[in-house]
Design a protein around this motif. Structure first.
Motif, short mmCIF file in Angstrom:
data_model
loop_
_atom_site.label_atom_id
_atom_site.label_comp_id
_atom_site.label_asym_id
_atom_site.label_seq_id
_atom_site.Cartn_x
_atom_site.Cartn_y
_atom_site.Cartn_z
N UNK A 47 -2.80 -9.64 4.76
CA UNK A 47 -3.52 -8.66 5.55
C UNK A 47 -2.99 -7.19 5.44
N UNK A 48 -1.82 -7.09 5.41
CA UNK A 48 -1.25 -5.61 5.17
C UNK A 48 -1.58 -5.10 3.80
N UNK A 49 -1.56 -5.85 2.89
CA UNK A 49 -2.06 -5.23 1.57
C UNK A 49 -3.58 -4.94 1.39
N UNK A 50 -4.35 -5.72 2.25
CA UNK A 50 -5.82 -5.32 2.55
C UNK A 50 -5.67 -3.88 2.92
N UNK A 51 -4.95 -3.79 4.02
CA UNK A 51 -5.30 -2.67 4.98
C UNK A 51 -4.59 -1.41 4.14
N UNK A 52 -3.63 -1.68 3.23
CA UNK A 52 -2.84 -0.51 2.34
C UNK A 52 -4.13 -0.28 1.18
N UNK A 53 -4.81 -0.96 0.68
CA UNK A 53 -5.86 -0.95 -0.29
C UNK A 53 -6.92 -0.01 0.42
N UNK A 54 -7.40 -0.54 1.63
CA UNK A 54 -8.25 0.47 2.17
C UNK A 54 -7.91 1.69 2.57
N UNK A 55 -6.81 1.99 2.89
CA UNK A 55 -6.03 3.28 3.01
C UNK A 55 -5.62 4.09 1.76
N UNK A 56 -5.68 3.46 0.79
CA UNK A 56 -4.96 4.07 -0.58
C UNK A 56 -5.99 5.15 -1.07
N UNK A 57 -5.24 6.26 -1.41
CA UNK A 57 -5.77 7.45 -2.24
C UNK A 57 -5.63 7.33 -3.68
N UNK A 61 -3.09 4.48 -4.83
CA UNK A 61 -3.61 3.19 -5.15
C UNK A 61 -2.80 2.41 -6.36
N UNK A 62 -2.29 3.17 -7.23
CA UNK A 62 -1.39 2.46 -8.53
C UNK A 62 -0.44 1.72 -7.81
N UNK A 63 0.29 2.07 -6.85
CA UNK A 63 1.64 1.60 -6.11
C UNK A 63 1.11 0.28 -5.39
N UNK A 91 -5.87 2.58 -11.93
CA UNK A 91 -5.64 4.06 -11.13
C UNK A 91 -4.73 4.87 -11.50
N UNK A 92 -3.72 4.66 -12.14
CA UNK A 92 -2.84 5.54 -12.91
C UNK A 92 -2.61 5.00 -14.15
N UNK A 93 -3.11 5.72 -15.37
CA UNK A 93 -2.76 5.14 -16.87
C UNK A 93 -1.22 5.45 -17.16
N UNK A 94 -0.66 6.28 -16.26
CA UNK A 94 0.78 6.50 -16.57
C UNK A 94 1.86 5.55 -15.88
N UNK A 95 1.54 4.41 -15.31
CA UNK A 95 2.24 3.73 -14.54
C UNK A 95 2.99 2.77 -15.30
N UNK A 96 4.28 3.17 -15.75
CA UNK A 96 5.01 2.63 -16.73
C UNK A 96 5.45 1.29 -16.24
N UNK A 97 5.82 0.95 -15.09
CA UNK A 97 6.24 -0.32 -14.51
C UNK A 97 5.14 -1.58 -14.73
N UNK A 98 3.71 -0.85 -14.57
CA UNK A 98 2.80 -2.03 -14.57
C UNK A 98 2.38 -2.54 -15.86
N UNK A 99 2.95 -1.41 -17.07
CA UNK A 99 2.81 -1.72 -18.40
C UNK A 99 3.83 -2.60 -18.70
#
Length: 180
Positions: A47-57, A61-63, A91-99
């Motif tokens: 539920x909190x992740x859904x809310x975070x997605x809705x508030x993300x800028x 958003x990438x985090x 959301x952020x093509x330079x997100x090293x941790x996601x890679x």
């Protein structure tokens, strides 16, 4: 501080107090979601992740997606994790941790070359990301490329000298080289 001291329930109280004070943003809901997850309150975490997605800028958003991927790995849902890490990169093509985490998932699937490409992308974005160096070292060692493995594990230890797994791998590689 409490979250990193293995007290997510106490951290959760602090974050909820911030909500009561009227602060509501993607970062706060992401932190609450992580606290809920580590407190085994899985329904609240979603539920909190859904809310975070809705508030993300665009900046956050990438985090949020990265943390959803991290939690998905924790619950064993590799498909959701893969999609979340890809969304983090959209959301952020330079997100090293996601890679790095995408590379680990690719490595688990046996796709060594795709994993290598993701590890190298993570390293090119953030040279100090010791996890990517360590993981690339593990991949290289598994493929028999001991020289690359040795170089990468040394870079991992330069970035984080206290990393025990890197120290163990370096000792193992030194033993291999001594036997040769």
């Amino acid at each position: 501080h409490n979250f990193y001291s293995d007290m997510p329930e106490i951290a959760l109280r602090s974050f909820r107090r911030l909500l009561q004070m009227g602060i509501a943003n993607a970062e706060l809901y992401t932190n609450i979601a992580l606290c809920c997850f580590y407190s085994q309150q899985y329904d609240m975490s979603l539920t909190c992740f859904e809310r975070a997605i809705s508030l993300a800028t665009n900046d956050t958003a990438a985090d949020v997606w990265y943390n959803i991927g991290h939690v998905s790995v924790g619950i064993g849902d590799s498909n959701l994790a893969y999609q979340a890490f890809q969304l983090a990169l959209i959301s952020d093509n330079n997100h090293a941790e996601a890679y790095n985490n995408l590379a680990v998932l690719e490595m688990r699937k046996g796709r060594a070359e795709q994993a290598r490409a993701y590890f190298l992308a993570a390293i090119s974005i953030n040279q100090e990301l010791y996890e990517a160096h360590y993981n690339l070292s593990i991949l290289s060692e598994g493929q028999g490329d001991l020289n690359t493995s040795y170089k990468e594990v040394r870079k991992s230890l330069e970035a984080f000298p206290g990393h025990v797994d890197s120290k163990n791998l370096l000792a193992q590689l030194r033993q291999y080289f001594t036997l040769l």
